[in-house]
Design a protein around this motif. Structure first.
Motif, PDB file in Angstrom:
ATOM      1  N   VAL A  76      61.994 -25.395 -11.158  1.00  0.00           N
ATOM      2  CA  VAL A  76      61.341 -24.151 -11.727  1.00  0.00           C
ATOM      3  C   VAL A  76      60.242 -23.770 -12.185  1.00  0.00           C
ATOM      4  N   VAL A  77      59.482 -22.801 -11.789  1.00  0.00           N
ATOM      5  CA  VAL A  77      57.954 -22.302 -12.011  1.00  0.00           C
ATOM      6  C   VAL A  77      57.922 -21.067 -12.372  1.00  0.00           C
ATOM      7  N   TYR A  78      57.871 -20.671 -13.726  1.00  0.00           N
ATOM      8  CA  TYR A  78      57.961 -19.265 -14.173  1.00  0.00           C
ATOM      9  C   TYR A  78      56.776 -18.510 -13.515  1.00  0.00           C
ATOM     10  N   ASP A  79      56.630 -16.978 -13.242  1.00  0.00           N
ATOM     11  CA  ASP A  79      55.664 -16.422 -12.870  1.00  0.00           C
ATOM     12  C   ASP A  79      54.712 -16.685 -13.841  1.00  0.00           C
ATOM     13  N   ALA A  80      53.403 -16.427 -13.335  1.00  0.00           N
ATOM     14  CA  ALA A  80      52.181 -16.404 -14.106  1.00  0.00           C
ATOM     15  C   ALA A  80      51.914 -15.073 -14.667  1.00  0.00           C
ATOM     16  N   VAL A  81      51.153 -14.719 -15.843  1.00  0.00           N
ATOM     17  CA  VAL A  81      50.484 -13.299 -15.786  1.00  0.00           C
ATOM     18  C   VAL A  81      49.192 -13.665 -16.245  1.00  0.00           C
ATOM     19  N   ASP A  82      48.323 -12.778 -15.710  1.00  0.00           N
ATOM     20  CA  ASP A  82      46.891 -12.988 -15.944  1.00  0.00           C
ATOM     21  C   ASP A  82      46.418 -12.362 -17.474  1.00  0.00           C
ATOM     22  N   LYS A  83      45.336 -13.075 -17.783  1.00  0.00           N
ATOM     23  CA  LYS A  83      45.051 -12.578 -19.189  1.00  0.00           C
ATOM     24  C   LYS A  83      44.484 -11.149 -18.902  1.00  0.00           C
ATOM     25  N   ILE A  84      45.005 -10.378 -20.030  1.00  0.00           N
ATOM     26  CA  ILE A  84      44.558  -8.750 -19.775  1.00  0.00           C
ATOM     27  C   ILE A  84      43.087  -8.745 -20.321  1.00  0.00           C
ATOM     28  N   PRO A  85      42.492  -7.988 -19.405  1.00  0.00           N
ATOM     29  CA  PRO A  85      40.854  -7.629 -19.899  1.00  0.00           C
ATOM     30  C   PRO A  85      40.868  -7.049 -21.289  1.00  0.00           C
ATOM     31  N   VAL A  86      40.044  -7.421 -22.059  1.00  0.00           N
ATOM     32  CA  VAL A  86      39.877  -6.685 -23.366  1.00  0.00           C
ATOM     33  C   VAL A  86      39.938  -5.047 -23.333  1.00  0.00           C
ATOM     34  N   GLU A  87      38.952  -4.569 -22.380  1.00  0.00           N
ATOM     35  CA  GLU A  87      38.729  -3.197 -22.054  1.00  0.00           C
ATOM     36  C   GLU A  87      39.853  -2.494 -21.697  1.00  0.00           C
ATOM     37  N   SER A  88      40.860  -3.165 -20.947  1.00  0.00           N
ATOM     38  CA  SER A  88      42.288  -2.642 -20.520  1.00  0.00           C
ATOM     39  C   SER A  88      43.164  -2.193 -21.691  1.00  0.00           C
ATOM     40  N   LYS A  89      42.990  -3.024 -22.958  1.00  0.00           N
ATOM     41  CA  LYS A  89      43.755  -2.664 -24.127  1.00  0.00           C
ATOM     42  C   LYS A  89      43.352  -1.394 -24.981  1.00  0.00           C
ATOM     43  N   THR A  90      41.914  -1.112 -24.468  1.00  0.00           N
ATOM     44  CA  THR A  90      41.238   0.019 -25.297  1.00  0.00           C
ATOM     45  C   THR A  90      41.362   1.217 -24.489  1.00  0.00           C
ATOM     46  N   HIS A  91      42.181   1.294 -23.125  1.00  0.00           N
ATOM     47  CA  HIS A  91      42.144   2.455 -22.261  1.00  0.00           C
ATOM     48  C   HIS A  91      43.293   3.276 -22.402  1.00  0.00           C
ATOM     49  N   ARG A  92      43.946   3.234 -23.770  1.00  0.00           N
ATOM     50  CA  ARG A  92      45.233   4.078 -24.007  1.00  0.00           C
ATOM     51  C   ARG A  92      44.679   5.536 -23.584  1.00  0.00           C
ATOM     52  N   ALA A  93      43.568   5.919 -24.177  1.00  0.00           N
ATOM     53  CA  ALA A  93      43.415   7.612 -24.105  1.00  0.00           C
ATOM     54  C   ALA A  93      43.217   7.906 -22.649  1.00  0.00           C
ATOM     55  N   SER A  94      42.561   7.092 -21.787  1.00  0.00           N
ATOM     56  CA  SER A  94      42.141   7.517 -20.416  1.00  0.00           C
ATOM     57  C   SER A  94      43.470   7.331 -19.538  1.00  0.00           C
ATOM     58  N   SER A  95      44.398   6.210 -19.863  1.00  0.00           N
ATOM     59  CA  SER A  95      45.499   5.967 -19.261  1.00  0.00           C
ATOM     60  C   SER A  95      46.557   7.091 -19.474  1.00  0.00           C
ATOM     61  N   ARG A  96      46.372   7.628 -20.678  1.00  0.00           N
ATOM     62  CA  ARG A  96      47.514   8.826 -21.109  1.00  0.00           C
ATOM     63  C   ARG A  96      46.994  10.141 -20.419  1.00  0.00           C
ATOM     64  N   GLN A  97      45.812  10.015 -20.196  1.00  0.00           N
ATOM     65  CA  GLN A  97      45.164  11.150 -19.702  1.00  0.00           C
ATOM     66  C   GLN A  97      45.536  11.496 -18.218  1.00  0.00           C
ATOM     67  N   ARG A  98      45.487  10.139 -17.598  1.00  0.00           N
ATOM     68  CA  ARG A  98      45.933   9.987 -16.022  1.00  0.00           C
ATOM     69  C   ARG A  98      47.348  10.394 -15.912  1.00  0.00           C
ATOM     70  N   LEU A  99      48.146  10.122 -16.888  1.00  0.00           N
ATOM     71  CA  LEU A  99      49.749  10.583 -16.721  1.00  0.00           C
ATOM     72  C   LEU A  99      49.977  11.802 -17.145  1.00  0.00           C
ATOM     73  N   GLY A 100      49.007  12.472 -17.907  1.00  0.00           N
ATOM     74  CA  GLY A 100      49.099  13.924 -18.281  1.00  0.00           C
ATOM     75  C   GLY A 100      49.939  13.876 -19.562  1.00  0.00           C
ATOM     76  N   VAL A 101      49.880  12.832 -20.668  1.00  0.00           N
ATOM     77  CA  VAL A 101      50.822  13.003 -21.677  1.00  0.00           C
ATOM     78  C   VAL A 101      49.826  12.858 -22.701  1.00  0.00           C
ATOM     79  N   SER A 102      50.419  13.605 -24.012  1.00  0.00           N
ATOM     80  CA  SER A 102      49.668  13.755 -25.051  1.00  0.00           C
ATOM     81  C   SER A 102      49.857  12.669 -26.083  1.00  0.00           C
ATOM     82  N   ASP A 103      48.862  12.477 -27.050  1.00  0.00           N
ATOM     83  CA  ASP A 103      48.799  11.213 -28.054  1.00  0.00           C
ATOM     84  C   ASP A 103      50.161  11.335 -28.788  1.00  0.00           C
TER      85      ASP A 103
END
Length: 343
Positions: free
Chosen positions: A156-183
């Motif tokens: 058994v070897v579980y899947d890996a997950v990459d470390k999330i870049p710090v900047e990705s965690k701060t991109h909530r506003a731009s990600s939501r804008q891309r999806l077309g949803v409000s805060d």
């Protein structure tokens, strides 16, 4: 050491992401590698980033003679010690090559929760020619052993997950804008190919009840596949199309996941569910089906909420609990992150 990787996937799914992580990690420690992948697949561009030798082959079946001869030429030139077959189709080709006397050890990856006995060549491929099988979860390992493989053959070897870049965690506003949803909106995300085993239709049915109770919700369905149009028609029939976002295939989930408040994974059967790992790494609470290898990641009340597979009512209740108990959901996020780091 030299390893020949084989993968016949046409689209970028969890297995292809894991191949990328594996090849990148081995490259960094100096392991020689050659990648044979499906011609016309999405993988060529992504795997090309690793600057490893790649050849695109037909890889259309276990009896594809053109690919078999091409692989034989690669083996003569590259001289690998190990063939790593990342799916059942390429394992068949690798098994034929080994049976002809090439003497190379074979490692097979097994991610899917389907019976290997459906293939009449299963014993030739898995028992006679394969040295080790890597199962993506204990669930898959136990399934393989029940079907006839030796315990010592399966790891058994579980899947890996990459470390999330710090900047990705701060991109909530731009990600939501891309999806077309409000805060002010609460975004429920679901990521996966539109295939029968992924269960999107049950989440769509549950969403009618979720929206009645929480009108601030938006549902984002990420992916494409054979059942995409069927789900579109279901949304229209239930009059939900206005509240649901269909993104199609997204190659880089790190650009989208910061917009999501809760990830729901309604699979009917699943080997593990690597998208759950990705969501956990992003600090997103998760609700998922109690099926296959999922409970090895999502521990009820500890790292997420579980519901019975194929049960719209159960999906709705799990979402209600996640919204009703945000402190518990946040505690689960921290526990999930800790478990990912420790494992």
């Amino acid at each position: 050491m030299r390893i020949l990787h084989l993968d016949s996937g046409l689209v970028w799914r969890g297995g292809q992401q894991q191949l990328y992580y594996l090849a990148d990690g081995m490259r960094k420690i100096g392991v020689g590698q050659f990648l044979a992948i499906r011609e016309g697949s999405f993988q060529a561009a992504r795997l090309g980033e690793l600057n490893l030798p790649i050849m695109e082959l037909n890889l259309s079946s276990e009896f594809d003679l053109r690919s078999l001869f091409a692989l034989a030429r690669i083996i003569r030139r590259f001289q690998p010690q190990i063939i790593h077959a990342h799916d059942s189709r390429t394992l068949g080709l690798a098994a034929v090559l080994r049976a002809t006397g090439c003497g190379i050890k074979i490692v097979a990856a097994r991610r899917v929760p389907f019976s290997i006995r459906h293939n009449p060549l299963w014993k030739f491929k898995y028992s006679y020619q394969t040295n080790r099988v890597i199962a993506v979860s204990n669930y898959i390992r136990d399934l393989l052993i029940r079907e006839g493989l030796q315990q010592g053959q399966v790891e058994v070897v579980y899947d890996a997950v990459d470390k999330i870049p710090v900047e990705s965690k701060t991109h909530r506003a731009s990600s939501r804008q891309r999806l077309g949803v409000s805060d002010a909106e609460f975004v429920i995300g679901c990521v996966g190919q539109f295939t029968s085993e992924k269960g999107q239709e049950f989440l769509i049915q549950a969403y009618t009840e979720i929206l009645d109770k929480y009108p601030d919700c938006r549902l984002a369905l990420v992916g494409d596949g054979d059942l995409y149009e069927k789900c579109q028609k279901l949304l229209e029939r239930l009059r939900l199309r206005h509240s649901v976002i269909l993104t199609g295939f997204v190659s880089d989930l790190d650009t989208l996941l910061p917009a999501v408040d809760l990830l729901v994974h309604p699979a009917l059967i699943e080997g593990l569910g690597s998208v759950l790992l990705k969501a956990m790494a992003h600090g997103i609470p998760v609700c998922a089906s109690r099926t296959g290898g999922i409970p090895e990641l999502v521990i009820e009340g500890e790292t997420g909420f579980l519901f019975p597979p194929g049960n719209p009512k159960g999906i709705a209740q799990a979402v209600f609990r996640a919204r009703r108990e945000p402190m518990l959901a946040n505690q689960q996020v921290e526990c999930a992150l800790s478990r990912i780091r420790s494992n």
